[in-house]
Design a protein around this motif. Structure first.
Motif, PDB file in Angstrom:
ATOM      1  N   SER A  41       3.931  -2.982   3.559  1.00 26.05           N
ATOM      2  CA  SER A  41       3.018  -2.136   1.566  1.00 26.05           C
ATOM      3  C   SER A  41       1.998  -1.386   2.363  1.00 26.05           C
ATOM      4  O   SER A  41       1.626  -0.387   1.348  1.00 26.05           O
ATOM      5  CB  SER A  41       2.810  -3.669   1.360  1.00 26.05           C
ATOM      6  OG  SER A  41       3.137  -4.760   0.909  1.00 26.05           O
ATOM      7  N   ALA A  45       2.026   1.990   1.469  1.00 20.35           N
ATOM      8  CA  ALA A  45       1.162   2.837  -0.235  1.00 20.35           C
ATOM      9  C   ALA A  45       0.484   4.006   0.775  1.00 20.35           C
ATOM     10  O   ALA A  45       0.360   5.119  -0.437  1.00 20.35           O
ATOM     11  CB  ALA A  45       0.206   1.664  -0.095  1.00 20.35           C
ATOM     12  N   ALA A 172       7.831   0.598  -2.025  1.00 24.22           N
ATOM     13  CA  ALA A 172       6.952   0.187  -2.271  1.00 24.22           C
ATOM     14  C   ALA A 172       6.321  -1.392  -3.442  1.00 24.22           C
ATOM     15  O   ALA A 172       5.845  -1.565  -3.140  1.00 24.22           O
ATOM     16  CB  ALA A 172       5.887   1.362  -1.989  1.00 24.22           C
ATOM     17  N   LEU A 176       5.200  -4.600  -2.682  1.00 27.53           N
ATOM     18  CA  LEU A 176       3.996  -5.320  -3.666  1.00 27.53           C
ATOM     19  C   LEU A 176       3.959  -6.068  -4.482  1.00 27.53           C
ATOM     20  O   LEU A 176       2.920  -6.890  -4.687  1.00 27.53           O
ATOM     21  CB  LEU A 176       3.121  -3.820  -4.070  1.00 27.53           C
ATOM     22  CG  LEU A 176       2.675  -3.124  -3.093  1.00 27.53           C
ATOM     23  CD1 LEU A 176       2.755  -2.109  -4.584  1.00 27.53           C
ATOM     24  CD2 LEU A 176       1.923  -3.027  -3.102  1.00 27.53           C
TER      25      LEU A 176
END
Length: 285
Positions: A41, A45, A172, A176
């Motif tokens: 993550s 990011a 992503a 998340l």
């Protein structure tokens, strides 16, 4: 560059990732999965921020984007199954699962999306199904790990196809969505795994890179290569896993599994020849 990206992705999945996880044998698979989600993550990011101008914007959100919740759950299950297979010395089962996966995906496309199978494709899928049934008769049990790996990843691919979102944005979103579960598990349930060992900490930290980078390289390869080329190259990963499991980690290729592998390879060869021929005909047209 497309071939280099594809080689990087498939060789990572077939060689680097399984060796990496075997080096973490002392760490429980759920703990590795949770760390994998956390560090992936953070990495993805950062990449989204760095590459924001080159990524297709998913907004405005539409109803089908809700399927990312399903795809996140499926990829989480697939990662956990793979981890447990590698750590418990069942790399052959994992390899077989990823050999079966493409043919299962073709079958799902026909059943769920109404995609028409060419006669040769249908024959390849039928041969693979027959191979599994024959192996069950010979061994007296289903190859559950292989079928679960193939099934979870095929369903994941189907969900991502329907969602139709940028590969990195989708990844992503999935990580998340899984992140709160991973953090709760690490905070409340996971046993301490680092215990002042810098090498183990480094290996755990690297799970983010060995998870995210091959997926990013795969997405880059998909943009540059034909589907036929990419489809043929995808068998590099399970082939490497098969060699690694038998020659390096000493797993035994039992007779029923040898028959199953042989028939699956025949089905894949039939499928690959047909896909290559269809691609040539499409270019000629």
């Amino acid at each position: 560059m497309g071939l280099i990206y594809a080689l990087g992705a498939y060789l990572s999945w077939g060689l680097v990732v399984p060796v990496h996880f075997r080096l973490l044998d002392a760490v429980p698979a759920p703990s590795i999965l949770a760390h994998r989600i956390v560090w992936s993550s953070l990495l993805v990011a950062g990449l989204l921020v760095a590459l924001r101008r080159r990524i297709r914007n998913p907004f405005p959100l539409v109803r089908r984007h809700g399927l990312l919740v399903l795809s996140a759950g499926l990829i989480g299950v697939n990662w956990l199954l793979y981890l447990q297979a590698v750590q418990s010395g069942h790399m052959l089962d994992a390899s077989l699962g990823y050999f079966i996966n493409p043919l299962m995906s073709v079958g799902l496309g026909a059943v769920v999306l109404g995609e028409r199978l060419r006669p040769v494709q249908a024959a390849a899928v039928a041969l693979a199904a027959g191979a599994v049934l024959l192996a069950v008769v010979m061994a007296g049990s289903l190859p559950w790990v292989s079928l679960a790996l193939a099934g979870s990843f095929s369903l994941y691919g189907l969900a991502r196809k329907i969602v139709a979102v940028d590969a990195m944005v989708g990844f992503a979103a999935e990580t998340l969505l899984l992140l709160p579960v991973a953090l709760i598990y690490l905070a409340a349930f996971a046993p301490p795994v680092i215990q002042g060992d810098p090498v183990r900490f480094g290996l755990i930290l690297l799970t983010g890179a060995t998870t995210a980078l091959p997926l990013i390289w795969f997405a880059a390869a998909a943009e540059r290569l034909t589907l036929a080329t990419l489809g043929l190259m995808q068998y590099l990963a399970p082939s490497c896993l098969l060699v690694l499991s038998t020659l390096v980690y000493g797993e035994r290729l039992e007779p029923h599994r040898a028959v199953l592998f042989g028939l699956i390879w025949l089905a894949l060869a039939i499928y690959a020849v047909d896909a290559t021929r269809a691609a040539r005909q499409a270019r000629a047209a």
